[in-house]
Design a protein around this motif. Structure first.
Motif, PDB file in Angstrom:
ATOM      1  N   PRO A  83       0.811  -1.227   0.000  1.00  0.00           N
ATOM      2  CA  PRO A  83       0.000   0.000   0.000  1.00  0.00           C
ATOM      3  C   PRO A  83       0.844   1.277   0.000  1.00  0.00           C
ATOM      4  CG  PRO A  83       0.110  -0.872   2.220  1.00  0.00           C
ATOM      5  CD  PRO A  83       0.848  -1.853   1.322  1.00  0.00           C
ATOM      6  N   TRP A  84       2.169   1.148   0.064  1.00  0.00           N
ATOM      7  CA  TRP A  84       3.043   2.303   0.236  1.00  0.00           C
ATOM      8  C   TRP A  84       3.730   2.702  -1.068  1.00  0.00           C
ATOM      9  CZ3 TRP A  84       1.715   4.128   4.662  1.00  0.00           C
ATOM     10  CH2 TRP A  84       1.365   3.264   5.697  1.00  0.00           C
ATOM     11  N   VAL A  85       3.901   4.008  -1.222  1.00  0.00           N
ATOM     12  CA  VAL A  85       4.636   4.531  -2.373  1.00  0.00           C
ATOM     13  C   VAL A  85       5.952   5.103  -1.851  1.00  0.00           C
ATOM     14  CG1 VAL A  85       4.616   6.134  -4.319  1.00  0.00           C
ATOM     15  CG2 VAL A  85       2.486   5.062  -3.580  1.00  0.00           C
ATOM     16  N   HIS A  86       7.026   4.732  -2.524  1.00  0.00           N
ATOM     17  CA  HIS A  86       8.370   5.178  -2.167  1.00  0.00           C
ATOM     18  C   HIS A  86       8.903   6.074  -3.283  1.00  0.00           C
ATOM     19  CE1 HIS A  86       7.679   1.577   0.170  1.00  0.00           C
ATOM     20  NE2 HIS A  86       8.669   1.918   0.957  1.00  0.00           N
ATOM     21  N   TYR A  87       9.635   7.107  -2.892  1.00  0.00           N
ATOM     22  CA  TYR A  87      10.147   8.079  -3.862  1.00  0.00           C
ATOM     23  C   TYR A  87      11.654   8.216  -3.741  1.00  0.00           C
ATOM     24  CZ  TYR A  87       5.302   9.528  -4.405  1.00  0.00           C
ATOM     25  OH  TYR A  87       3.965   9.537  -4.658  1.00  0.00           O
ATOM     26  N   LYS A  88      12.292   8.409  -4.905  1.00  0.00           N
ATOM     27  CA  LYS A  88      13.715   8.744  -4.911  1.00  0.00           C
ATOM     28  C   LYS A  88      13.976   9.733  -6.033  1.00  0.00           C
ATOM     29  CE  LYS A  88      15.186   4.598  -7.402  1.00  0.00           C
ATOM     30  NZ  LYS A  88      16.095   3.455  -7.332  1.00  0.00           N
ATOM     31  N   ARG A  89      15.099  10.407  -5.911  1.00  0.00           N
ATOM     32  CA  ARG A  89      15.481  11.394  -6.919  1.00  0.00           C
ATOM     33  C   ARG A  89      15.739  10.702  -8.249  1.00  0.00           C
ATOM     34  NH1 ARG A  89      18.387  16.194  -4.703  1.00  0.00           N
ATOM     35  NH2 ARG A  89      19.955  15.816  -6.293  1.00  0.00           N
ATOM     36  N   ASN A  90      15.377  11.369  -9.332  1.00  0.00           N
ATOM     37  CA  ASN A  90      15.605  10.860 -10.675  1.00  0.00           C
ATOM     38  C   ASN A  90      16.979  11.366 -11.119  1.00  0.00           C
ATOM     39  OD1 ASN A  90      15.633  10.258 -13.390  1.00  0.00           O
ATOM     40  ND2 ASN A  90      13.530  10.908 -13.758  1.00  0.00           N
ATOM     41  N   ALA A  91      18.011  10.602 -10.776  1.00  0.00           N
ATOM     42  CA  ALA A  91      19.397  11.035 -10.992  1.00  0.00           C
ATOM     43  C   ALA A  91      19.684  11.356 -12.458  1.00  0.00           C
ATOM     44  CB  ALA A  91      20.353   9.975 -10.473  1.00  0.00           C
ATOM     45  N   GLU A  92      19.197  10.536 -13.362  1.00  0.00           N
ATOM     46  CA  GLU A  92      19.460  10.765 -14.782  1.00  0.00           C
ATOM     47  C   GLU A  92      18.876  12.099 -15.242  1.00  0.00           C
ATOM     48  OE1 GLU A  92      17.866   8.902 -18.926  1.00  0.00           O
ATOM     49  OE2 GLU A  92      18.614   7.457 -17.467  1.00  0.00           O
ATOM     50  N   TYR A  93      17.649  12.372 -14.827  1.00  0.00           N
ATOM     51  CA  TYR A  93      16.998  13.622 -15.221  1.00  0.00           C
ATOM     52  C   TYR A  93      17.707  14.823 -14.573  1.00  0.00           C
ATOM     53  CZ  TYR A  93      13.163  16.528 -16.910  1.00  0.00           C
ATOM     54  OH  TYR A  93      12.409  17.467 -17.569  1.00  0.00           O
ATOM     55  N   LEU A  94      18.109  14.671 -13.312  1.00  0.00           N
ATOM     56  CA  LEU A  94      18.814  15.754 -12.639  1.00  0.00           C
ATOM     57  C   LEU A  94      20.158  16.041 -13.303  1.00  0.00           C
ATOM     58  CD1 LEU A  94      17.888  14.840  -8.981  1.00  0.00           C
ATOM     59  CD2 LEU A  94      17.142  16.867 -10.249  1.00  0.00           C
ATOM     60  N   ASP A  95      20.807  15.010 -13.815  1.00  0.00           N
ATOM     61  CA  ASP A  95      22.053  15.217 -14.567  1.00  0.00           C
ATOM     62  C   ASP A  95      21.777  16.010 -15.841  1.00  0.00           C
ATOM     63  OD1 ASP A  95      23.519  13.830 -12.676  1.00  0.00           O
ATOM     64  OD2 ASP A  95      23.598  11.971 -13.853  1.00  0.00           O
ATOM     65  N   ARG A  96      20.696  15.673 -16.528  1.00  0.00           N
ATOM     66  CA  ARG A  96      20.322  16.418 -17.742  1.00  0.00           C
ATOM     67  C   ARG A  96      20.010  17.868 -17.400  1.00  0.00           C
ATOM     68  NH1 ARG A  96      15.505  13.853 -20.557  1.00  0.00           N
ATOM     69  NH2 ARG A  96      15.919  15.531 -22.027  1.00  0.00           N
ATOM     70  N   LEU A  97      19.302  18.075 -16.294  1.00  0.00           N
ATOM     71  CA  LEU A  97      18.973  19.429 -15.852  1.00  0.00           C
ATOM     72  C   LEU A  97      20.253  20.223 -15.583  1.00  0.00           C
ATOM     73  CD1 LEU A  97      17.059  21.650 -14.818  1.00  0.00           C
ATOM     74  CD2 LEU A  97      17.053  20.459 -12.604  1.00  0.00           C
ATOM     75  N   ALA A  98      21.175  19.624 -14.851  1.00  0.00           N
ATOM     76  CA  ALA A  98      22.433  20.303 -14.539  1.00  0.00           C
ATOM     77  C   ALA A  98      23.197  20.666 -15.811  1.00  0.00           C
ATOM     78  CB  ALA A  98      23.287  19.424 -13.628  1.00  0.00           C
ATOM     79  N   GLU A  99      23.237  19.748 -16.759  1.00  0.00           N
ATOM     80  CA  GLU A  99      23.930  20.010 -18.024  1.00  0.00           C
ATOM     81  C   GLU A  99      23.252  21.142 -18.796  1.00  0.00           C
ATOM     82  OE1 GLU A  99      26.923  19.851 -20.669  1.00  0.00           O
ATOM     83  OE2 GLU A  99      26.830  18.780 -18.771  1.00  0.00           O
ATOM     84  N   THR A 100      21.922  21.140 -18.799  1.00  0.00           N
ATOM     85  CA  THR A 100      21.181  22.206 -19.493  1.00  0.00           C
ATOM     86  C   THR A 100      21.462  23.552 -18.855  1.00  0.00           C
ATOM     87  OG1 THR A 100      19.434  20.648 -20.117  1.00  0.00           O
ATOM     88  CG2 THR A 100      18.885  22.990 -20.189  1.00  0.00           C
ATOM     89  N   ILE A 101      21.438  23.600 -17.542  1.00  0.00           N
ATOM     90  CA  ILE A 101      21.698  24.859 -16.845  1.00  0.00           C
ATOM     91  C   ILE A 101      23.124  25.328 -17.131  1.00  0.00           C
ATOM     92  CG2 ILE A 101      22.006  25.888 -14.550  1.00  0.00           C
ATOM     93  CD1 ILE A 101      19.586  24.171 -13.679  1.00  0.00           C
ATOM     94  N   LYS A 102      24.048  24.398 -17.095  1.00  0.00           N
ATOM     95  CA  LYS A 102      25.459  24.746 -17.311  1.00  0.00           C
ATOM     96  C   LYS A 102      25.702  25.292 -18.712  1.00  0.00           C
ATOM     97  CE  LYS A 102      28.631  21.514 -17.648  1.00  0.00           C
ATOM     98  NZ  LYS A 102      29.525  20.389 -17.309  1.00  0.00           N
ATOM     99  N   THR A 103      25.022  24.730 -19.706  1.00  0.00           N
ATOM    100  CA  THR A 103      25.324  25.111 -21.086  1.00  0.00           C
ATOM    101  C   THR A 103      24.346  26.118 -21.686  1.00  0.00           C
ATOM    102  OG1 THR A 103      24.078  23.222 -21.954  1.00  0.00           O
ATOM    103  CG2 THR A 103      26.446  22.906 -21.582  1.00  0.00           C
TER     104      THR A 103
END
Length: 105
Positions: A83-103
């Motif tokens: 019955p429980w939902v567990h959440y974690k950071r989407n590392a791949e997407y966050l890497d893409r976000l960081a790259e987009t911000i950087k460039t």
């Protein structure tokens, strides 16, 4: 670059992170071991919503809404266990976000 996020994706991310509670949740999820122990390891399946709710000091429905916004912005992924939902950071997407911000920003 094909992996960079488009303007609509960036707007969704920045909108999701514009709420201080959602931003704090993303910061907390960096280290799942800071949450109480659970049956399934948080490092593998994510942190149970009840632990996020407790740490945020909000109702279950508010915690669910926060997580839904973060998930729609692709910042977190979810795993349902019983019955429980567990959440974690989407590392791949966050890497893409960081790259987009950087460039691009």
């Amino acid at each position: 670059m094909a992996d960079e996020l488009n303007p609509a994706e960036l707007a969704a991310v920045f909108g999701a992170l514009s709420n201080p509670a959602r931003l704090a949740i993303m910061q907390w999820l960096r280290d799942p071991s800071d949450f109480p122990p659970q049956l399934e390891p948080a490092e593998q399946v994510g942190v149970c919503l009840k632990h996020i709710q407790s740490r945020a000091g909000v109702s279950q429905s508010t915690a669910s809404q926060y997580m839904a916004v973060l998930q729609r912005a692709h910042l977190v992924t979810s795993t349902k266990i019983g019955p429980w939902v567990h959440y974690k950071r989407n590392a791949e997407y966050l890497d893409r976000l960081a790259e987009t911000i950087k460039t691009d920003l």
